[in-house]
Write an enzyme that holds these catalytic residues in place. Structure first.
Site, PDB file in Angstrom:
ATOM      1  N   GLU A 160      43.368  69.065  59.884  1.00 21.05           N
ATOM      2  CA  GLU A 160      43.714  69.185  58.475  1.00 21.05           C
ATOM      3  C   GLU A 160      44.172  67.836  57.937  1.00 21.05           C
ATOM      4  O   GLU A 160      44.945  67.130  58.565  1.00 21.05           O
ATOM      5  CB  GLU A 160      44.819  70.232  58.307  1.00 21.05           C
ATOM      6  CG  GLU A 160      44.992  70.703  56.894  1.00 21.05           C
ATOM      7  CD  GLU A 160      43.674  71.116  56.275  1.00 21.05           C
ATOM      8  OE1 GLU A 160      43.197  70.362  55.399  1.00 21.05           O
ATOM      9  OE2 GLU A 160      43.121  72.145  56.676  1.00 21.05           O
TER      10      GLU A 160
ATOM     11  N   LYS B 106      41.357  62.177  63.192  1.00 23.10           N
ATOM     12  CA  LYS B 106      42.634  62.581  62.597  1.00 23.10           C
ATOM     13  C   LYS B 106      43.725  61.568  62.932  1.00 23.10           C
ATOM     14  O   LYS B 106      44.483  61.131  62.047  1.00 23.10           O
ATOM     15  CB  LYS B 106      43.021  63.984  63.102  1.00 23.10           C
ATOM     16  CG  LYS B 106      44.414  64.441  62.708  1.00 23.10           C
ATOM     17  CD  LYS B 106      44.595  64.529  61.202  1.00 23.10           C
ATOM     18  CE  LYS B 106      45.958  65.127  60.865  1.00 23.10           C
ATOM     19  NZ  LYS B 106      46.204  65.163  59.425  1.00 23.10           N
TER      20      LYS B 106
ATOM     21  N   CYS C  16      53.784  63.655  60.484  1.00 21.07           N
ATOM     22  CA  CYS C  16      52.546  63.181  61.094  1.00 21.07           C
ATOM     23  C   CYS C  16      52.489  61.694  61.407  1.00 21.07           C
ATOM     24  O   CYS C  16      52.070  61.313  62.499  1.00 21.07           O
ATOM     25  CB  CYS C  16      51.358  63.537  60.196  1.00 21.07           C
ATOM     26  SG  CYS C  16      51.015  65.301  60.120  1.00 21.07           S
TER      27      CYS C  16
END
Length: 496
Positions: free
Chosen positions: A161, A220, A276
């Site tokens: 995501e 990612k 993140c």
């Protein structure tokens, strides 16, 4: 082609909740069930007060909750009934053992994989949504293969995501791209097509990228590392601007107009935060070290080091301006979430600014419009923040529900989060109630348009990446901060 009619998402956090709520809204023919072991979190998702704040999220949830969107603690039933299982659990940085402080802890991923293979039958797609290290899908597949049964066929996909907190709903409805990675076998390609069909309900096919599993996982990590790198790059220039008289906002605008560079993520501040960036860059550093690429690891470690330096430098500046001591002084800290429009405090720069000021004995009055008092106290009581002395948090920290109360009788006002409301405060009212000289430390450059007015009121203004010229009280040059170690606390000041 295999058609997905039921989706189960394990993990009702910042990724799983918003992602599956948008999928349910955009795909009314698909039943989506979000499950979690945390009963209070599931209760919150089923209530009028959602467990996370995101602009527009409540409207999305209420539009389909109870119709094709469900939140439950019955994990096994949801897995058993699903055609597609998303794994959206936390993958924190390890705090002990091999890879401590850098490697991702995959214990929750492994637990999910074992639970899925135990209760499943038939054909299912199992998809990584969590940010995971490269080749994590291989670990999941090995668990599946070691526990297989004749009636079971599990295909593993990677579908990271890329949403940003604060704009999650918009990012999910209008994504720059959707990335799906899977095996290059016939079965793997069939699984990829089935997941593509879900996103094709609202995402143009041109924006759906398919790769092998390893490329998807690494993309990612690399994306977050590149974004963090840009922030650290402009923050390094902000220090140079303060030393030379340049304005980092003007520099950022000038270089951002170069189409090869672009203007995004060139906003100087007290540093990046969130769940993140730091975690993924450290994960990348560890991966490079494990693959015997020390030069690459060292390169990416500098992104983290510069972020930490920026936080410490800002804290040193506050201390220096307040006549080289903040012991016993009241300081109002406005903003505690890692950025505006979210209540998420994970790795927020506010936590570290608070730590450095508490180390010097400052009394902090903290205000944030979306972060709960319990969360602030919890974050500041962590052993690495409280120096294993949580008692000092209760002695030095007060959480308020009113920004004006936070600023009353304060020596300084420190803006750590760029909430829009901070641009609209009555600073004349605030100034009258503060001790003089009254300082504003703008760590987010939200008050640039008000500098003239604030100076006329009487404030001494310090901001990131710019010398605010005016008749101002001189402060000790921050040369000592330029030489501080990123692994040591700010040097203790002589108490006067």
């Amino acid at each position: 082609m295999f058609q997905i009619k039921k989706i189960c998402c394990i993990g009702a956090g910042y990724v799983g909740g918003p992602t599956c709520s948008v999928i349910a809204q955009m795909c009314p023919g698909i039943t989506v069930t979000v499950v979690d072991v945390n009963e209070s979190r599931i209760k919150a998702w089923n209530s009028d007060t959602l467990p996370i704040y995101e602009p527009g999220l409540k409207e999305v949830v209420e539009s389909c909750r109870g119709r094709n969107l469900f939140f439950s603690t019955d994990i096994d039933s949801a897995i058993r009934d699903a055609d597609l299982v998303f794994i959206s659990v936390n993958t924190p940085t390890k705090t002990y053992g091999m890879g401590k402080g850098r490697a991702a802890d995959l214990k929750f991923i492994e637990a999910c994989a074992r639970r899925i293979v135990e209760v499943s039958d038939g054909y299912k797609l199992v998809t990584e949504k969590s940010t995971v290290p490269v080749r994590a899908a291989e670990s999941i597949r090995r668990i599946f293969d070691a526990n297989t049964k004749p009636s079971l066929n599990l295909q593993v996909l990677s579908n990271p995501e890329f949403l940003a907190e604060g704009t999650a709903v918009r990012d999910l409805k209008e994504p720059d791209r959707v990335l799906i990675g899977g095996d290059e076998t016939e079965e793997g390609q069939r699984a990829i097509k089935a997941l593509c069909a879900v996103y094709e309900h609202w995402v143009p096919k041109a924006r759906i990228i398919t790769t092998n599993t390893w490329s998807s996982e690494l993309s990612k990590l690399a994306a977050n590392a590149f974004l963090a790198q840009r922030i650290s790059s402009i923050n390094s220039i902000s220090a140079l601007c303060e030393a030379t008289g340049a304005d980092v906002e003007e520099v950022a605008k000038a270089i951002g107009m170069d189409q090869r560079i672009g203007s995004k993520f060139l906003k100087a501040s007290v540093g990046f935060g969130g769940s993140c960036f730091q975690k993924d860059v450290l994960n990348l550093v560890y991966l490079c070290e494990a693959l015997n690429l020390p030069e690459v690891a060292s390169y990416w470690q500098q992104v983290i080091d510069m972020n930490e330096y920026q936080r410490r430098r800002f804290a040193c500046r506050i201390i220096d301006c307040l006549f080289n001591t903040v012991t016993g002084k009241k300081i109002a800290l406005l903003g505690f979430s890692f950025k505006k429009d979210t209540g998420d405090t994970r790795e927020s720069s506010s936590i570290y600014i608070s730590k450095y000021l508490m180390d010097e004995g400052a009394k902090l009055y903290i205000y944030d419009p979306k972060v709960l008092k319990e969360q602030i106290i919890h974050d500041l009581s962590q052993p690495n923040i409280s120096e294993d002395n949580p008692q000092r948090v209760s002695e030095l920290v007060t959480v308020t529900t009113d920004p004006y109360e936070a600023c009353q009788s304060a020596h300084a006002l420190v803006i750590c989060t760029e909430w829009d409301m901070f641009k609209e405060l009555d600073y004349e009212k605030i100034y009258k109630k503060m001790l003089k000289p009254a300082f504003i430390f703008d760590g987010r450059r939200v008050l640039d348009h008000l500098h003239g007015d604030l100076q006329n009121i009487g404030f001494q203004i310090e901001t990131i990446g710019k010398k605010v010229t005016s008749t101002r009280i001189p402060y000790t040059p921050a040369a000592v901060c330029h030489r501080i170690s990123v692994s040591e606390p700010p040097p203790k000041k002589t108490k006067v």
